[in-house]
Write a protein that holds these residues in place. Structure first.
Motif: not given
Length: 557
Positions: A339-343
């Protein structure tokens, strides 16, 4: 040694790491390097020939000696004068040799992040303890740290909670704000049961969310009361844990609600937004599902609600544009890694996260019970933070007296066990092992500190003189003391606190060997002065190192 490699073998080997490690045995000196063995292949030379050339090219001067041993190991032994000088510096430098960075950063550390109306649990323990330690280390290393507690204080559940309050006739915000966490949890459980079982209540709860988002006064007042009641409970937990978070550090999701439509509009204007089954999504480059299809980051759901991604993107914009940060650190469960990598990828693509700003997700593993499974209660529920700390204090009370000492030991046991592991790994929550004053535990480090304080208390003096370090145990302790500044810098760079816990354990072990082999109070003259100076320098480093882990350093136990 790096310069010697270039002198002997050319610029192609500039900057090579000598990889100096602590010697495994006293006869090998203080530090060892296998550099000649590593260079043998590329150079096509015998390791001992390489080692001989390097020794000839290194000018140790009064630093110590450099010798060649075995198949091609370099053994470095610091001079007693140098070790004495380092200990002397620790006694006069209030910052214990940790230098101020040439370009200090402004760093946001995002950690803890509990949810309103729900008790903190074992997962919040890890985020809170890790975040608190990293914030302390970064600040000590000379950076400006902004602590942020991204409170879960917005979303569908609040429509459910407020609707339940109104249905039960709890309409006085002051009374709601006085609810404790047990009452808040019971309220949540009642509301959730009705939401799941009563379709009419579920419809009303969703309508209440709309009322909250539009700022309807009664709904907003009750929502704020729920937040206030929860924050009061969280502050009690933080005080009990001894972490540095305060009410000023709360940065709830609600702050970003007005900005979410703008996030969607700006993503659309930049051409990044795509509609998928009625939802507004972004497909960041390089992310695919198990079927190989592009993976979407949902910014706005098909029902018009905003997902976590929208809030996280708005948060990044605030931190970059308003807080003007150089680095953002998120301490969140490793299951949120993708999730954070995509954000982060979307924020970069949108131009909201410039290349000059470093952003990191520090994921952490799961706390396991002695059976090797996720730590649960006997009934299979998640263990609350309060219950976990109660158990730790009960274990500490079996060996120690006094509420302050018991709490300090309990916190040390819990925190050290958490921080001494590689963060990404799971670890077993075993109170008997964690609370022991022998072995690699927090209480063992506290006991080492208390022991050295006891020695110093019996020989009070204002100044300390470091003379000849003649005993091997004196030299080993002095050598350990030289490593504090380097390990602080390493943790500030890598954000891996287990390097600091390992260093402090090594220091405490060296102190124990020193204590057993070098009488302090029975010594006389310069020997007594030197050993007292070693004790005081060790006390200072142990105390500061434990503080950076968020662990108290009692003078008596």
């Amino acid at each position: 040694m790096q310069d010697a490699v270039v002198t002997c073998f050319g610029d192609a080997y500039a900057g090579i790491d000598p990889e100096l490690r602590p010697a495994t045995r006293p006869e090998f000196g203080h530090l060892q390097s296998n550099l000649p063995l590593r260079l043998a292949g590329p150079l096509g030379l015998a390791p001992r020939e390489i080692g001989t050339r390097l020794i000839d090219a290194v000018d140790m001067g009064r630093l110590g000696t450099l010798d060649l041993a075995g198949a091609g190991f370099l053994n470095l032994t610091w001079s007693a004068d140098l070790l004495s000088a380092v200990v002397g510096d620790l006694l006069t430098d209030p910052h214990l040799g940790v230098p101020t960075p040439e370009s200090p950063q402004r760093v946001v550390v995002d950690y803890s992040s509990p949810n309103v109306a729900k008790p903190m649990h074992v997962g919040h323990l890890r985020s809170t303890v890790i975040g608190d330690s990293l914030a302390r280390v970064l600040a000590y290393a000379g950076h400006e740290v902004v602590r942020q507690n991204h409170l879960g204080d917005w979303g569908t559940q609040f429509g459910m909670l407020v609707e339940e309050l109104l249905g039960e006739g709890l309409t006085d915000p002051a009374a709601v704000a006085d609810l404790d966490m047990t009452e808040l949890l019971a309220l949540y459980q009642r509301a959730k049961a009705r939401f799941d079982d009563d379709p009419g209540f579920a419809v009303a709860a969703r309508q209440r969310v709309v009322a909250l988002q539009s700022g309807e006064p009664t709904t907003l007042a009750l929502w704020q009361a729920l937040v206030d009641a929860s924050m009061a409970e969280f502050e009690v937990a933080y005080s009990r844990l001894g972490v540095l978070l305060t009410a000023d550090d709360f940065d709830g999701e609600s702050r970003y609600n007005p900005q979410l439509p703008g996030v969607v509009d700006d993503l659309r204007a930049s051409g990044l937004l795509t509609e998928s089954a009625g939802a507004q999504v972004v497909y960041p480059d390089g992310f695919t599902g198990r079927d190989g299809a592009p993976l979407p980051l949902i910014v706005r759901k098909a029902d018009g609600g905003f997902g976590y991604a929208a809030t996280d993107l708005a948060t990044i914009r605030h931190r970059v544009d308003d807080l003007a940060v150089d680095r953002i650190v998120y301490i969140v469960d490793h299951r949120q890694s993708q999730h954070f990598e995509m954000v982060f990828a979307v924020a970069r693509a949108a131009g909201w996260l410039p290349d000059s700003v470093e952003v990191q997700h520090i994921g952490f593993g799961t706390v396991l019970g002695p059976d090797g499974r996720p730590f649960k209660t006997r009934s299979g529920e998640t263990v609350s933070l309060a219950a976990l700390l109660d158990a730790a204090e009960e274990a500490a009370a079996a060996s120690y007296a006094g509420p302050e000492v018991v709490r300090a030991v309990a916190n040390a046991a819990v925190k050290y066990a958490d921080l001494s592991n590689n963060l990404a790994r799971d670890y077993v929550f075993d109170l008997a092992r964690m609370s022991a004053t022998t072995g690699e535990t927090g209480p063992y480090l506290q006991y080492a500190h208390a022991r050295v304080c006891s020695i110093l208390a019996q020989a009070p003096q204002q100044t300390y003189a470091v003379n000849d370090l003649s005993h091997p145990a004196e030299q080993r302790l002095a050598l350990e003391l030289t490593g504090f500044a380097a390990v602080v810098a390493k943790v500030a760079g890598t954000l891996e606190p287990h390097h600091l816990t390992a260093y402090l354990y090594g220091l405490a072990t060296a102190l124990t060997a020193f204590y057993e082999n070098c009488p302090v109070l029975k010594a006389e003259g310069e020997v007594r002065q030197t050993r007292l100076a070693l004790c005081e320098a060790t006390r200072r480093v142990l105390s500061e190192g434990l503080r950076l882990l968020g662990i108290e350093a009692p003078r008596r136990m």
